[in-house]
Design an enzyme around this catalytic site. Structure first.
Site, PDB file in Angstrom:
ATOM      1  N   CYS A 151      50.682  77.254  58.436  1.00  0.00           N
ATOM      2  CA  CYS A 151      51.168  78.576  58.845  1.00  0.00           C
ATOM      3  C   CYS A 151      52.650  78.753  58.539  1.00  0.00           C
ATOM      4  CB  CYS A 151      50.906  78.802  60.325  1.00  0.00           C
ATOM      5  SG  CYS A 151      51.721  77.598  61.418  1.00  0.00           S
ATOM      6  N   HIS A 290      52.350  78.325  66.518  1.00  0.00           N
ATOM      7  CA  HIS A 290      51.818  78.983  65.326  1.00  0.00           C
ATOM      8  C   HIS A 290      52.907  79.871  64.741  1.00  0.00           C
ATOM      9  CE1 HIS A 290      48.830  80.480  62.597  1.00  0.00           C
ATOM     10  NE2 HIS A 290      48.861  81.708  63.062  1.00  0.00           N
ATOM     11  N   ASN A 306      48.509  87.500  59.932  1.00  0.00           N
ATOM     12  CA  ASN A 306      48.086  86.135  60.181  1.00  0.00           C
ATOM     13  C   ASN A 306      47.484  85.543  58.916  1.00  0.00           C
ATOM     14  OD1 ASN A 306      47.719  83.822  61.659  1.00  0.00           O
ATOM     15  ND2 ASN A 306      46.281  84.701  63.117  1.00  0.00           N
TER      16      ASN A 306
END
Length: 338
Positions: A151, A290, A306
């Protein structure tokens, strides 16, 4: 043969009806095993062992019950967002946390960080009530990090792409795989995880980042294959925004471009998010695990991109409540200077 076709048609009809019901918070009792089969087909899910499939079904059934209960609350006006049996619906909380939430803390001190000179400047005034970089033409394809904890690489790469777009009006797809493979020299751990700060330091020291088509994403760590002559964007520095200052994020997104942020994605409601403005009091701001990208905002919400594919959230995006540091969204926000 005809029985199989008929069964398939019935499953399809049943899925349509149940999906409609659960989306509206009106689901009734039904066969979880049948829904699990539909889930597997829709997500091309295959299990190597019977035990894995049994474990996946158990998690799916538990998650589906959470979805039903939550969406009934949505229907009753008690919450502002919905859940759905998305691509994480067959994962237990433990499997989800270990498989996808890999943002690491930097092992170096913060004293070398560059604090963005936004607060107290003219950039903080006359901000628009809403802005969406997608509406300005910054439309990048949905990405799926898959089982690689990358991420941090996606967030930084797309933040730089946003700045390039703001300056040139063109979308230049940059290599996340380069960051995954090569930033271990600065403290990141490939698919095991990494931090935004380590990534900035790597890009500043290495001399740039290559195009995604020249260094393709393969969702696993490999040998570093960075070629300096193929670098297309140089990162001269980076800047972090003041901690827990959402107005500073709004100013940066307005004047600089999309901003990388860290966030707490732990709650089950985050895992199974479907649409609406995410607002869960159980989503603590005390820790983050995240990384996502702020690409815009409304009066009461942030728009986040995302890296979990287009089947998660609002076609890969999320709206989240603004003004309360929901899930620690303002704990660490930063952008590269290119």
């Amino acid at each position: 043969m005809w029985k199989l076709i008929a069964l398939s048609c019935l499953w399809g009809l049943k899925y349509y009806l149940v999906a409609s019901e659960i989306k509206n918070g009106n689901s009734t009792a039904f066969d979880y095993k049948g829904e699990f089969e539909i889930f597997k087909n829709n997500n091309n899910r295959k299990y190597l062992r019977n035990y894995d499939e049994m474990r996946g079904f158990k998690a799916f059934e538990e998650n589906y019950k959470v979805i039903e209960e939550h969406n009934q609350q949505y229907q009753d006006g008690q919450t502002s967002f919905r859940l759905k049996p998305n691509n994480f619906a067959d994962m237990s909380t433990d499997g989800y946390l270990k498989g996808y939430l890999r943002l690491l803390k930097s092992h170096t001190e913060d004293s070398s960080d560059n604090i963005a000179e936004i607060v107290g400047s003219p950039l903080m005034t006359n901000l628009p009530e809403s802005l969406d970089w997608r509406q300005k033409g910054f439309r990048t394809p949905p990405h799926n990090q898959q089982t690689c904890g990358s991420c941090y690489a996606f967030s930084i790469a797309e933040s730089i792409e946003g700045q390039v777009f703001k300056r040139t009006g063109k979308i230049l797809s940059l290599s996340q795989q380069q960051i995954v493979d090569c930033s271990v020299s600065h403290g990141n751990q490939g698919c095991v995880g990494g931090s935004l700060r380590n990534t900035f330091r790597y890009l500043q020291s290495t001399g740039g980042i290559m195009r995604a088509e020249d260094y393709k994403y393969v969702s696993k760590k490999g040998k570093c294959q960075f070629v300096h002559d193929l670098s297309v964007v140089n990162v001269t520095s980076w800047a972090i925004l003041p901690t827990r200052d959402e107005q500073a994020i709004q100013a940066a997104v307005t004047h600089i471009g999309p901003v990388a942020i860290s966030i707490n994605a732990t709650p089950k409601t985050f895992q199974l998010y479907s649409d609406g403005i995410y607002d869960d009091a159980a989503c603590s701001s005390s820790s983050v695990n995240h990384a996502m990208l702020v690409i815009g905002f409304g009066k009461d919400y942030w728009i986040l991109k995302n890296w979990w594919g287009e089947l998660w959230g609002e076609s890969g995006f999320m709206r989240i409540r603004k003004g309360v540091n929901m899930c620690g969204i303002a704990n660490y926000a930063a952008y590269a200077v290119v």
